[in-house]
Design a protein around this motif. Sequence first.
Motif, PDB file in Angstrom:
ATOM      1  N   PRO A 220     -36.507 -21.201  -7.591  1.00 55.16           N
ATOM      2  CA  PRO A 220     -34.831 -21.840  -7.140  1.00 55.16           C
ATOM      3  C   PRO A 220     -33.957 -21.835  -8.088  1.00 55.16           C
ATOM      4  CG  PRO A 220     -36.446 -22.371  -5.651  1.00 55.16           C
ATOM      5  CD  PRO A 220     -37.307 -21.809  -6.716  1.00 55.16           C
ATOM      6  N   LEU A 221     -31.976 -21.678  -8.065  1.00 57.60           N
ATOM      7  CA  LEU A 221     -31.364 -22.387  -9.231  1.00 57.60           C
ATOM      8  C   LEU A 221     -30.643 -22.871  -8.566  1.00 57.60           C
ATOM      9  CD1 LEU A 221     -31.755 -18.663 -11.026  1.00 57.60           C
ATOM     10  CD2 LEU A 221     -32.347 -21.073 -11.881  1.00 57.60           C
ATOM     11  N   GLY A 222     -30.197 -23.485  -7.426  1.00 60.43           N
ATOM     12  CA  GLY A 222     -29.244 -24.091  -6.639  1.00 60.43           C
ATOM     13  C   GLY A 222     -29.129 -25.085  -7.689  1.00 60.43           C
ATOM     14  N   GLY A 223     -29.380 -25.873  -8.371  1.00 61.94           N
ATOM     15  CA  GLY A 223     -29.869 -26.801  -9.195  1.00 61.94           C
ATOM     16  C   GLY A 223     -28.986 -26.625 -10.936  1.00 61.94           C
TER      17      GLY A 223
ATOM     18  N   VAL B 296     -34.030 -28.818  -6.487  1.00 59.46           N
ATOM     19  CA  VAL B 296     -32.406 -28.949  -6.967  1.00 59.46           C
ATOM     20  C   VAL B 296     -33.260 -29.393  -8.571  1.00 59.46           C
ATOM     21  CG1 VAL B 296     -30.807 -30.197  -7.154  1.00 59.46           C
ATOM     22  CG2 VAL B 296     -31.134 -28.493  -5.280  1.00 59.46           C
ATOM     23  N   VAL B 297     -34.051 -30.482  -8.316  1.00 55.04           N
ATOM     24  CA  VAL B 297     -34.076 -31.282  -9.594  1.00 55.04           C
ATOM     25  C   VAL B 297     -34.593 -30.045 -10.775  1.00 55.04           C
ATOM     26  CG1 VAL B 297     -35.714 -33.315 -10.499  1.00 55.04           C
ATOM     27  CG2 VAL B 297     -34.086 -33.897  -8.652  1.00 55.04           C
ATOM     28  N   ILE B 298     -35.755 -29.433 -10.236  1.00 58.65           N
ATOM     29  CA  ILE B 298     -36.228 -28.503 -11.221  1.00 58.65           C
ATOM     30  C   ILE B 298     -35.575 -27.923 -11.556  1.00 58.65           C
ATOM     31  CG2 ILE B 298     -38.302 -26.586 -11.437  1.00 58.65           C
ATOM     32  CD1 ILE B 298     -39.626 -29.404 -11.556  1.00 58.65           C
ATOM     33  N   SER B 299     -34.512 -26.553 -11.140  1.00 62.12           N
ATOM     34  CA  SER B 299     -34.013 -26.331 -11.526  1.00 62.12           C
ATOM     35  C   SER B 299     -32.547 -26.740 -13.130  1.00 62.12           C
ATOM     36  CB  SER B 299     -33.512 -25.201 -10.860  1.00 62.12           C
ATOM     37  OG  SER B 299     -32.346 -25.521  -9.751  1.00 62.12           O
TER      38      SER B 299
ATOM     39  N   ASP C 246     -43.440 -27.740 -15.094  1.00 65.19           N
ATOM     40  CA  ASP C 246     -44.985 -27.583 -14.967  1.00 65.19           C
ATOM     41  C   ASP C 246     -44.444 -29.236 -14.748  1.00 65.19           C
ATOM     42  OD1 ASP C 246     -44.679 -25.079 -14.418  1.00 65.19           O
ATOM     43  OD2 ASP C 246     -45.680 -24.427 -16.353  1.00 65.19           O
ATOM     44  N   ARG C 247     -44.965 -30.034 -15.808  1.00 62.82           N
ATOM     45  CA  ARG C 247     -45.000 -31.522 -15.415  1.00 62.82           C
ATOM     46  C   ARG C 247     -44.387 -32.038 -14.701  1.00 62.82           C
ATOM     47  NH1 ARG C 247     -46.689 -31.935 -20.554  1.00 62.82           N
ATOM     48  NH2 ARG C 247     -48.973 -31.716 -20.505  1.00 62.82           N
ATOM     49  N   LEU C 248     -42.819 -31.760 -14.677  1.00 67.00           N
ATOM     50  CA  LEU C 248     -42.121 -32.457 -14.009  1.00 67.00           C
ATOM     51  C   LEU C 248     -42.343 -32.098 -12.361  1.00 67.00           C
ATOM     52  CD1 LEU C 248     -39.434 -34.571 -12.949  1.00 67.00           C
ATOM     53  CD2 LEU C 248     -37.932 -32.222 -13.589  1.00 67.00           C
ATOM     54  N   ARG C 249     -42.686 -31.013 -12.137  1.00 66.36           N
ATOM     55  CA  ARG C 249     -43.355 -31.001 -10.780  1.00 66.36           C
ATOM     56  C   ARG C 249     -44.577 -31.522 -10.523  1.00 66.36           C
ATOM     57  NH1 ARG C 249     -41.880 -25.716 -12.340  1.00 66.36           N
ATOM     58  NH2 ARG C 249     -40.879 -24.035 -11.332  1.00 66.36           N
TER      59      ARG C 249
END
Length: 210
Positions: free
Chosen positions: A114-117, A182-185, A198-201
């Motif tokens: 997902p790429l909203g962020g 949103v944070v990841i993308s 991956d670690r942030l997830r």
Amino acid sequence: MGILRAAWVPDDDPEREWQVAADLAVSWVEQEARAQDAAAVLVLNAFGAEQHVPVLRSFAQRHSVTTPRAGRDRVGSGIGPVLAYVPDARTLDFATGLARNSSLAVVESVGLLPLGGWAAHLTALDLTRPGGESPALDDRLAEALDRLKFYGNNAYGPSFDRQQATRVLSDLHSAGLLDREVVISARAARGVSPAGLDRLRQLISGVKIR
């Protein structure tokens, strides 16, 4: 210098065919290539994906095509605008590097990434709504993302960095701003490695999400 201009085709309409989504991205990238007098590049997760979408197959005949596995050598020097088709995290990271000092268009697949962020961070042009930039990130979220970038320089490996990142994420949760994707993308837009994402997830999974 980073990406000069960004655009995307969000995966937000189940009735929109992939051919239509790809056509929107191809048209924008070729316009950018003409404006910059530069060659365009198609970036795929794996070779062969373009064969299933006629407009991408035609684009690939006119421009360079590569994948993260094949690397940068396939496209030579003087790289111009880049089209990343339904990228996963690794492919988006690779495409972002190729598009530095030029333009990047992405066709989103929410099932892969997902790429909203990402779009909000780069105020990417939404190609399904001509003339409309993606809404910018909340200022508080943008500030928190800067802090996450600082602590993520080593892919959130050191325990101190993980602790500080978790504190930032907890603050976002308290403010009602912790949206995982949103944070990841958005972090992907700031050049965090796939391993770092991956670690942030994992860190986000440790924070209670509303």
